[in-house]
Every structure is written in C-alpha cells, then in structure tokens.
Scaffold this active site. Sequence first.
Site, PDB file in Angstrom:
ATOM      1  N   HIS A 117      48.635  63.711  47.924  1.00  9.01           N
ATOM      2  CA  HIS A 117      47.753  62.929  47.047  1.00  9.01           C
ATOM      3  C   HIS A 117      47.260  61.707  47.820  1.00  9.01           C
ATOM      4  O   HIS A 117      48.053  60.970  48.408  1.00  9.01           O
ATOM      5  CB  HIS A 117      48.529  62.496  45.806  1.00  9.01           C
ATOM      6  CG  HIS A 117      47.647  61.990  44.708  1.00  9.01           C
ATOM      7  ND1 HIS A 117      46.883  60.857  44.828  1.00  9.01           N
ATOM      8  CD2 HIS A 117      47.401  62.488  43.464  1.00  9.01           C
ATOM      9  CE1 HIS A 117      46.206  60.662  43.705  1.00  9.01           C
ATOM     10  NE2 HIS A 117      46.506  61.648  42.863  1.00  9.01           N
ATOM     11  N   ASP A 168      40.678  71.613  40.954  1.00  9.37           N
ATOM     12  CA  ASP A 168      39.929  70.879  39.924  1.00  9.37           C
ATOM     13  C   ASP A 168      38.448  71.155  40.146  1.00  9.37           C
ATOM     14  O   ASP A 168      38.000  71.280  41.294  1.00  9.37           O
ATOM     15  CB  ASP A 168      40.156  69.366  40.058  1.00  9.37           C
ATOM     16  CG  ASP A 168      41.445  68.909  39.386  1.00  9.37           C
ATOM     17  OD1 ASP A 168      42.259  69.757  38.994  1.00  9.37           O
ATOM     18  OD2 ASP A 168      41.625  67.678  39.271  1.00  9.37           O
ATOM     19  N   TYR A 191      48.937  58.235  47.407  1.00  6.33           N
ATOM     20  CA  TYR A 191      50.367  58.000  47.682  1.00  6.33           C
ATOM     21  C   TYR A 191      50.812  58.479  49.054  1.00  6.33           C
ATOM     22  O   TYR A 191      51.987  58.477  49.346  1.00  6.33           O
ATOM     23  CB  TYR A 191      51.221  58.686  46.598  1.00  6.33           C
ATOM     24  CG  TYR A 191      50.891  58.172  45.221  1.00  6.33           C
ATOM     25  CD1 TYR A 191      51.450  56.981  44.750  1.00  6.33           C
ATOM     26  CD2 TYR A 191      49.990  58.859  44.403  1.00  6.33           C
ATOM     27  CE1 TYR A 191      51.117  56.491  43.496  1.00  6.33           C
ATOM     28  CE2 TYR A 191      49.646  58.375  43.153  1.00  6.33           C
ATOM     29  CZ  TYR A 191      50.217  57.198  42.707  1.00  6.33           C
ATOM     30  OH  TYR A 191      49.887  56.707  41.470  1.00  6.33           O
ATOM     31  N   TYR A 245      33.088  69.910  31.160  1.00  5.57           N
ATOM     32  CA  TYR A 245      33.312  70.056  32.604  1.00  5.57           C
ATOM     33  C   TYR A 245      32.458  71.152  33.233  1.00  5.57           C
ATOM     34  O   TYR A 245      32.460  71.305  34.448  1.00  5.57           O
ATOM     35  CB  TYR A 245      34.802  70.284  32.898  1.00  5.57           C
ATOM     36  CG  TYR A 245      35.625  69.013  32.861  1.00  5.57           C
ATOM     37  CD1 TYR A 245      35.793  68.308  31.679  1.00  5.57           C
ATOM     38  CD2 TYR A 245      36.224  68.514  34.015  1.00  5.57           C
ATOM     39  CE1 TYR A 245      36.547  67.135  31.638  1.00  5.57           C
ATOM     40  CE2 TYR A 245      36.966  67.345  33.984  1.00  5.57           C
ATOM     41  CZ  TYR A 245      37.132  66.665  32.799  1.00  5.57           C
ATOM     42  OH  TYR A 245      37.869  65.509  32.768  1.00  5.57           O
ATOM     43  N   ALA A 255      36.555  75.118  33.690  1.00  9.10           N
ATOM     44  CA  ALA A 255      35.430  74.284  33.278  1.00  9.10           C
ATOM     45  C   ALA A 255      35.336  74.416  31.759  1.00  9.10           C
ATOM     46  O   ALA A 255      34.613  75.269  31.236  1.00  9.10           O
ATOM     47  CB  ALA A 255      34.147  74.731  33.958  1.00  9.10           C
ATOM     48  N   VAL A 256      36.122  73.602  31.098  1.00  8.41           N
ATOM     49  CA  VAL A 256      36.221  73.679  29.642  1.00  8.41           C
ATOM     50  C   VAL A 256      35.520  72.458  29.049  1.00  8.41           C
ATOM     51  O   VAL A 256      35.651  71.346  29.577  1.00  8.41           O
ATOM     52  CB  VAL A 256      37.714  73.736  29.214  1.00  8.41           C
ATOM     53  CG1 VAL A 256      37.858  73.683  27.703  1.00  8.41           C
ATOM     54  CG2 VAL A 256      38.372  74.993  29.772  1.00  8.41           C
ATOM     55  N   GLY A 257      34.792  72.669  27.950  1.00  5.18           N
ATOM     56  CA  GLY A 257      34.062  71.559  27.319  1.00  5.18           C
ATOM     57  C   GLY A 257      32.967  71.078  28.250  1.00  5.18           C
ATOM     58  O   GLY A 257      32.222  71.855  28.834  1.00  5.18           O
ATOM     59  N   GLU A 285      51.005  68.438  37.148  1.00  4.87           N
ATOM     60  CA  GLU A 285      51.238  67.834  38.467  1.00  4.87           C
ATOM     61  C   GLU A 285      52.711  67.422  38.623  1.00  4.87           C
ATOM     62  O   GLU A 285      53.290  67.515  39.700  1.00  4.87           O
ATOM     63  CB  GLU A 285      50.313  66.628  38.652  1.00  4.87           C
ATOM     64  CG  GLU A 285      50.240  66.108  40.063  1.00  4.87           C
ATOM     65  CD  GLU A 285      49.084  65.128  40.238  1.00  4.87           C
ATOM     66  OE1 GLU A 285      48.010  65.537  40.702  1.00  4.87           O
ATOM     67  OE2 GLU A 285      49.260  63.941  39.898  1.00  4.87           O
TER      68      GLU A 285
HETATM   69  C1  UD2 Z   1      44.510  64.539  37.756  1.00  5.71           C
HETATM   70  C2  UD2 Z   1      44.715  65.643  38.766  1.00  5.71           C
HETATM   71  C3  UD2 Z   1      44.613  66.975  38.037  1.00  5.71           C
HETATM   72  C4  UD2 Z   1      45.639  67.082  36.915  1.00  5.71           C
HETATM   73  C5  UD2 Z   1      45.490  65.901  35.985  1.00  5.71           C
HETATM   74  C6  UD2 Z   1      46.672  65.868  35.024  1.00  5.71           C
HETATM   75  C7  UD2 Z   1      43.855  64.679  40.819  1.00  5.71           C
HETATM   76  C8  UD2 Z   1      42.665  64.512  41.688  1.00  5.71           C
HETATM   77  N1  UD2 Z   1      43.679  65.512  39.768  1.00  5.71           N
HETATM   78  O1  UD2 Z   1      43.135  64.702  37.421  1.00  5.71           O
HETATM   79  O2  UD2 Z   1      44.805  68.057  38.936  1.00  5.71           O
HETATM   80  O3  UD2 Z   1      46.942  67.116  37.468  1.00  5.71           O
HETATM   81  O4  UD2 Z   1      45.454  64.641  36.703  1.00  5.71           O
HETATM   82  O5  UD2 Z   1      46.752  64.653  34.342  1.00  5.71           O
HETATM   83  O6  UD2 Z   1      44.906  64.126  41.084  1.00  5.71           O
HETATM   84  N2  UD2 Z   1      39.443  70.153  32.682  1.00  5.71           N
HETATM   85  C9  UD2 Z   1      38.444  70.781  31.928  1.00  5.71           C
HETATM   86  N3  UD2 Z   1      38.109  70.251  30.711  1.00  5.71           N
HETATM   87  C10 UD2 Z   1      38.697  69.124  30.211  1.00  5.71           C
HETATM   88  C11 UD2 Z   1      39.684  68.488  31.000  1.00  5.71           C
HETATM   89  C12 UD2 Z   1      40.025  69.021  32.222  1.00  5.71           C
HETATM   90  O7  UD2 Z   1      37.901  71.800  32.324  1.00  5.71           O
HETATM   91  O8  UD2 Z   1      38.322  68.692  29.112  1.00  5.71           O
HETATM   92  C13 UD2 Z   1      39.853  70.776  33.975  1.00  5.71           C
HETATM   93  C14 UD2 Z   1      38.816  70.564  35.068  1.00  5.71           C
HETATM   94  O9  UD2 Z   1      38.886  71.635  35.973  1.00  5.71           O
HETATM   95  C15 UD2 Z   1      39.311  69.294  35.729  1.00  5.71           C
HETATM   96  C16 UD2 Z   1      40.823  69.492  35.679  1.00  5.71           C
HETATM   97  O10 UD2 Z   1      41.066  70.164  34.427  1.00  5.71           O
HETATM   98  O11 UD2 Z   1      38.819  69.183  37.055  1.00  5.71           O
HETATM   99  C17 UD2 Z   1      41.658  68.211  35.743  1.00  5.71           C
HETATM  100  O12 UD2 Z   1      41.282  67.329  34.711  1.00  5.71           O
HETATM  101  P1  UD2 Z   1      40.711  65.884  35.013  1.00  5.71           P
HETATM  102  O13 UD2 Z   1      39.787  65.985  36.181  1.00  5.71           O
HETATM  103  O14 UD2 Z   1      40.178  65.309  33.764  1.00  5.71           O
HETATM  104  O15 UD2 Z   1      42.022  65.126  35.384  1.00  5.71           O
HETATM  105  P2  UD2 Z   1      42.255  63.914  36.419  1.00  5.71           P
HETATM  106  O16 UD2 Z   1      40.983  63.505  37.084  1.00  5.71           O
HETATM  107  O17 UD2 Z   1      43.043  62.857  35.753  1.00  5.71           O
END
Ligand code: UD2
Length: 322
Positions: free
Chosen positions: A199, A177, A202, A92, A88-90, A270
């Site tokens: 996923h 996540d 897909y 999140y 949980a960065v920033g 991923e």
């Molecule tokens: C997808 C994937 C994720 C990761 C990412 C890579 C799914 C549901 N999730 O999520 O696992 O592979 O793509 O591109 O397929 N986080 C922070 N601070 C930030 C950004 C991210 O804490 O500023 C952490 C947080 O735990 C978040 C996780 O990283 O849940 C994944 O980031 P996202 O949710 O922004 O990425 P998303 O939804 O594209």
Amino acid sequence: MQYGYEVRFSSKPEGDGDDTQTSSWKPNALIMEKGLKYDKPSVMKGRTDVNSITNWNAPLVWEGTFDPVVIDSIYKKMDPRIAVIVFAVGKYTRFLKAFIETGEKYFMVDFRVTYYIFTDHEDEVPKVQLAAGRKITILTVPSATRWQDVVLGRMKWATIAIDQQIRSEADYVFMMDIDSTFRYRFGAESLSRLSAVLHRGYYKTPDRANFPYERRPQSQAYIPIDEGDYYYTAAVWGGYLEDMYTLVKYCYEQSKIDEKNNIEAAWQEESHLNKYLLYNKPTKVLSAEYLWCDYDRITEDVKVIRISQIAKNYAEVRPNWN
Ligand code: UD2
C-alpha cells in the site's frame, strides 16, 4: 476489431459451490526463446536505493529489478490466460472506460486477458476496442445500499464466479479496483503463485504497530500489535487461479463469521487479506509502483507509476457516506 462481450452469471446460488474441479494450469520451467538479445544481467549491480527481496526470499518488484524483454519471452512461451476481476456497481460504471482503454495499452500487452466486469448496470458497460486474444465478460450482481457491502461482496461473488465459470477459463486471476487507470507497463513480472502490492500509504512505515490492521480480537481479521510484515492494498492482487480462489473464499468466509458476530473489519476485505498474507506469505511482493494514486506526491524511489487510483468524490459516487 473485437468487442468479445458475453453476458452470463445471472443465477445467484448461495454457498460456496463445488470446489472439486481444479485449474489445469501448471507453470512451466522458465524457458526463454533462443537467440533473444538483451542486456547482460549483473551480479553486483541492481537497485541499491530500495530492498528488492523479502525476508522469506520472495522478489520485491521495482522498476529496474527485472528485464521486460527476458520476462516477456519466458511467460509468452507459457501463454497463460489472465482474468481481471473488477466490480462496477452503482455509479462506479463511470470508471470502466478509462480502466479498460488504458488496460489495453499497458496491462499484459500481447497476453490473453479477460476482463470480468461484475455490475448491476450491464447497459453502462462501454464498448471498448480490444486487442486480439482479449475479451470482456459481464456478470450481473445486485445493487447495494452500502459501499461496504460492495467491497466485501466482491469476495463472495468472485468465489462463486470462479467456481461456476472462471476456473475453466483462466490460469491467473487479478482482483482490481475499478477507479484507477494504467499508466505504464504492468506485465508478466507481476505473475506468481500469489502476488500482493504494498500500500502506497504505508510502504515506508517503520513501526508495524502503525499499520491499519484490524486490532480488535473479536474480528477474524485481528492481528496483534507486535506482528506483521507489510501493509498490502486490496485494490490490486493476483496469482494462480487456485491460490486466488483459496484467498477470496477465505476473505468471504471470515467476513461471514464477523457478520454473525456483529463486527465488520476496519478495512473490510483488505483487513482479512492482510491477515491471510501475514501467515501465508506472498510469493512476490509488488512495490507501490503497482498502485499509486493521483492525489499523492510521487516519492523518489517510485520511478514509474503503473496504476494510479483516480481522485474521486466519495460522497458523490458511493451509495452511502459511512
Ligand atoms: C480502499 C481499497 C479497496 C477496498 C476498500 C475497503 C485502496 C486503493 N483501495 O478503497 O480495495 O479495500 O478500501 O474499504 O486501498 N465499488 C463499486 N461500487 C461502490 C463501491 C465500491 O463498484 O459503490 C467497487 C469498485 O470497484 C471500487 C472498489 O469497490 O474501485 C473499492 O471501493 P472504493 O474505491 O470506494 O474504496 P476505497 O477507495 O476506500
């Protein structure tokens, strides 16, 4: 009432640390308590609308393919310690409260669970009442200016934290996540040496050429167009501590090689995860029930949603746009 907070992990050593220690976890035989009452399992009847086994003979887990009473009885005898690693960065940190509160309701209920929260805002970790045997450990990590560095950095920090601390505290590890909530039982049926989740976007894709694998041969995550089984999400995966350690370290090291070569895999960690799992098959494949999302229509083969990704405004929560 138990809060069970601990704050550790402020030092940030470079490198991969010492990997000579091993977890003491040894899975026991599948021993069930005597006298347990449950429905008789059938050889002839089961889910017929979906496939519940892979072509390498691993279970493909859907609602209706296991009996929670039997599974829980077996795994509670083993009494494993389960680590959940979340970042949980920033901005999140706003997702922490609902994740933990719903985790307490649905995730491995009555098992020993530690939520390892990696954050740059320790003060924003909410106080949530936890059940007996469950706790939160906060680990501090640096802030980031690129979301890509956070998602990829998870592999580095998880590698270091397992080496320094988690190895002596857990038997199973899940990586998840944070922007999601638990909605229904997520239990011991998910445990195995290496469990990966299909996923949701897909899982019905008929042609492997349409999986969003990394397709550039210059990246370590490259998968040729005519290879692949499934497309797995990086938002939920888990397994025995040592197998998970091998995998997070692999993703970390592969992404370091990519960085040296000035390339970042299409879907960051991923992509590396999918490459690994193609050649090191998971011992359980969990259906898309284990990670759906709030903004997708539910398909008829998905009978329950165990975790759902929360709809979020990417531009608002991420530190950068692309
Ligand atoms: C997808 C994937 C994720 C990761 C990412 C890579 C799914 C549901 N999730 O999520 O696992 O592979 O793509 O591109 O397929 N986080 C922070 N601070 C930030 C950004 C991210 O804490 O500023 C952490 C947080 O735990 C978040 C996780 O990283 O849940 C994944 O980031 P996202 O949710 O922004 O990425 P998303 O939804 O594209």
